[in-house]
Design a protein around this motif. Structure first.
Motif, short mmCIF file in Angstrom:
data_model
loop_
_atom_site.label_atom_id
_atom_site.label_comp_id
_atom_site.label_asym_id
_atom_site.label_seq_id
_atom_site.Cartn_x
_atom_site.Cartn_y
_atom_site.Cartn_z
N GLY A 236 -38.24 78.04 108.10
CA GLY A 236 -39.62 78.47 107.88
C GLY A 236 -40.60 77.92 108.90
N LYS A 237 -40.22 76.84 109.57
CA LYS A 237 -41.10 76.24 110.58
C LYS A 237 -40.54 76.40 111.98
N ILE A 238 -39.69 77.39 112.16
CA ILE A 238 -39.01 77.52 113.44
C ILE A 238 -39.96 77.95 114.55
N PHE A 239 -41.11 78.54 114.21
CA PHE A 239 -42.10 78.91 115.21
C PHE A 239 -43.18 77.84 115.37
N TYR A 240 -43.01 76.71 114.67
CA TYR A 240 -43.91 75.58 114.83
C TYR A 240 -43.20 74.51 115.64
N ALA A 241 -43.87 73.98 116.64
CA ALA A 241 -43.30 72.89 117.43
C ALA A 241 -44.03 71.60 117.10
N ASP A 242 -43.32 70.49 117.23
CA ASP A 242 -43.94 69.18 117.00
C ASP A 242 -44.86 68.88 118.18
N PHE A 243 -46.15 69.01 117.96
CA PHE A 243 -47.12 68.91 119.05
C PHE A 243 -47.01 67.58 119.79
N GLY A 244 -46.90 66.48 119.05
CA GLY A 244 -46.83 65.16 119.68
C GLY A 244 -45.63 65.01 120.60
N LEU A 245 -44.49 65.55 120.17
CA LEU A 245 -43.27 65.45 120.98
C LEU A 245 -43.44 66.16 122.31
N PHE A 246 -44.02 67.35 122.29
CA PHE A 246 -44.09 68.16 123.50
C PHE A 246 -45.35 67.91 124.33
N TYR A 247 -46.29 67.16 123.79
CA TYR A 247 -47.53 66.88 124.53
C TYR A 247 -47.63 65.42 124.95
N GLN A 248 -47.37 64.51 124.03
CA GLN A 248 -47.53 63.09 124.32
C GLN A 248 -46.36 62.51 125.11
N VAL A 249 -45.14 62.87 124.74
CA VAL A 249 -43.98 62.28 125.40
C VAL A 249 -43.88 62.69 126.88
N PRO A 250 -44.05 63.99 127.24
CA PRO A 250 -44.04 64.35 128.66
C PRO A 250 -45.35 64.03 129.39
N ARG A 251 -46.33 63.47 128.64
CA ARG A 251 -47.62 63.06 129.21
C ARG A 251 -48.37 64.25 129.82
N ASP A 252 -48.20 65.43 129.23
CA ASP A 252 -48.90 66.64 129.66
C ASP A 252 -48.74 66.89 131.16
N SER A 253 -47.54 66.65 131.64
CA SER A 253 -47.27 66.85 133.07
C SER A 253 -47.11 68.34 133.37
N GLY A 254 -47.93 68.86 134.27
CA GLY A 254 -47.87 70.27 134.61
C GLY A 254 -46.56 70.69 135.23
N ALA A 255 -45.89 69.76 135.91
CA ALA A 255 -44.62 70.08 136.55
C ALA A 255 -43.52 70.35 135.54
N LEU A 256 -43.74 69.95 134.28
CA LEU A 256 -42.71 70.10 133.25
C LEU A 256 -42.99 71.25 132.28
N TYR A 257 -44.04 72.02 132.53
CA TYR A 257 -44.44 73.06 131.59
C TYR A 257 -43.33 74.07 131.34
N SER A 258 -42.48 74.30 132.30
CA SER A 258 -41.44 75.31 132.13
C SER A 258 -40.46 74.95 131.02
N VAL A 259 -40.34 73.66 130.69
CA VAL A 259 -39.41 73.23 129.64
C VAL A 259 -40.10 72.49 128.50
N THR A 260 -41.39 72.20 128.64
CA THR A 260 -42.10 71.47 127.58
C THR A 260 -43.22 72.27 126.95
N ASN A 261 -43.58 73.39 127.53
CA ASN A 261 -44.68 74.19 127.00
C ASN A 261 -44.18 75.04 125.83
N VAL A 262 -44.78 74.83 124.66
CA VAL A 262 -44.43 75.57 123.45
C VAL A 262 -45.70 76.21 122.91
N ILE A 263 -45.57 76.97 121.83
CA ILE A 263 -46.72 77.71 121.31
C ILE A 263 -47.87 76.77 120.97
N ASP A 264 -47.58 75.65 120.33
CA ASP A 264 -48.64 74.73 119.89
C ASP A 264 -49.39 74.12 121.07
#
Length: 312
Positions: A236-264
């Motif tokens: 039921g939450k398969i279209f929700y991503a853990d925002f902290g995991l994908f934003y805080q851990v990669p430190r919002d690095s633009g070079a990593l958007y291809s593998v860290t950018n999710v809907i949230d």
């Protein structure tokens, strides 16, 4: 009148139980049901009015499905959808296997004090915020002073600029997510294992079953209904991503958007740029609707196999 008086008698008879339920019911009412009225913003171009929030909603122009186009009108639409789905599918599969395996291992530890110590140690990461976890990861992956790069230098290997190379991040994110969540997830299955009738294991031992055969023929079948329910809830939450995991851990690095950018994260960055509340409401409604369809479909499929394992 008799029906009404009977209703109040039932309330009075069960008042202790109702008071226990009241905090949870109020939480759902305030944070889940009342906010549903705000979903109308998904179809409006929200503009703040000086006359208050309600007047702002009423006076905002109706734009239909224009807010939903934001999610699909750019070249990033395929990337964020792919990343969100694939990561969550991986988390569901690996998380289920790892949590069940860890629960079984903990249940087999003879020394219960040692088992409690292991449970506490595994449960601790769940309470850490993603900001702290992000700094933990940075202490290992930093180019100059990261522990991992220092270790590579000692081996004669050139240090890796982890925050500029997307090659490794799918594995890093999966590992960190499992490290943080496995303790919490395994507790549910461990509690279920503790509730299994011991006589079933005794009967299996009398039949000559070894430990693995006991797990395969007793533990896993008894856990199957719970595993099914937990999986359905996760779907039921398969279209929700853990925002902290994908934003805080990669430190919002633009070079990593291809593998860290999710809907949230995509919606969050869009909100920072455009300030469109209608857009973020549309994204949340879209995620919830898809999740509802997936849960109903998955529950229907499970019901065709075994009605006893369905969620509802």
């Amino acid at each position: 009148m008799n029906g009404l008086s009977g209703f109040f008698r039932n309330l009075n008879r069960n008042k202790a139980i109702l008071f226990m339920v009241l905090p949870g019911a109020l939480w759902f009412l305030i944070f889940s049901y009342i906010p549903m009225a705000g979903t109308i913003l998904a179809f409006k171009e929200y503009r703040i009015s000086r006359h208050g929030f309600i007047d702002s909603i009423i006076s905002s122009a109706w734009v239909g499905l224009d807010n939903f186009k934001f999610l699909f009108s750019t070249s990033d639409a395929w990337i964020i959808t792919r990343n969100t789905l694939l990561y969550n599918i991986t988390f569901i599969v690996i998380g289920l296997v790892a949590a069940v395996a860890m629960a079984i291992v903990l249940s087999e530890i003879a020394n219960k004090k040692l088992s409690k110590l292991y449970q506490t140690g595994m449960f601790l990461p769940y309470f850490l915020s993603w900001v702290i976890v992000g700094y933990f990861a940075f202490s290992f992956l930093s180019l100059d002073k990261g522990l991992l790069n220092q270790f590579l230098v000692k081996l004669g290997i050139d240090p890796i600029n982890w925050y500029s190379d997307p090659t490794y991040w799918p594995f890093i994110l999966i590992f960190i997510s499992m490290w943080k969540a496995i303790g919490y997830n395994s507790v549910v299955y461990l509690a279920s294992i503790m509730g299994i009738d011991r006589s079933l294991y005794e009967a299996a031992m009398i039949d000559g079953a070894n430990k693995w055969q006991q797990i395969r023929n007793v533990t896993l079948p008894m856990l199957t209904p719970l595993m099914t329910i937990m999986t359905l809830l996760a779907i039921g939450k398969i279209f929700y991503a853990d925002f902290g995991l994908f934003y805080q851990v990669p430190r919002d690095s633009g070079a990593l958007y291809s593998v860290t950018n999710v809907i949230d994260t995509y919606v969050y960055r869009g909100l920072k740029t455009t300030g469109e509340f209608g857009m973020i409401t549309a994204a949340g409604l879209y995620q919830s609707f898809v999740g509802l369809v997936l849960v109903l479909t998955s529950n229907w499929v499970v019901g065709k196999v075994n009605k006893d394992n369905t969620l509802f």
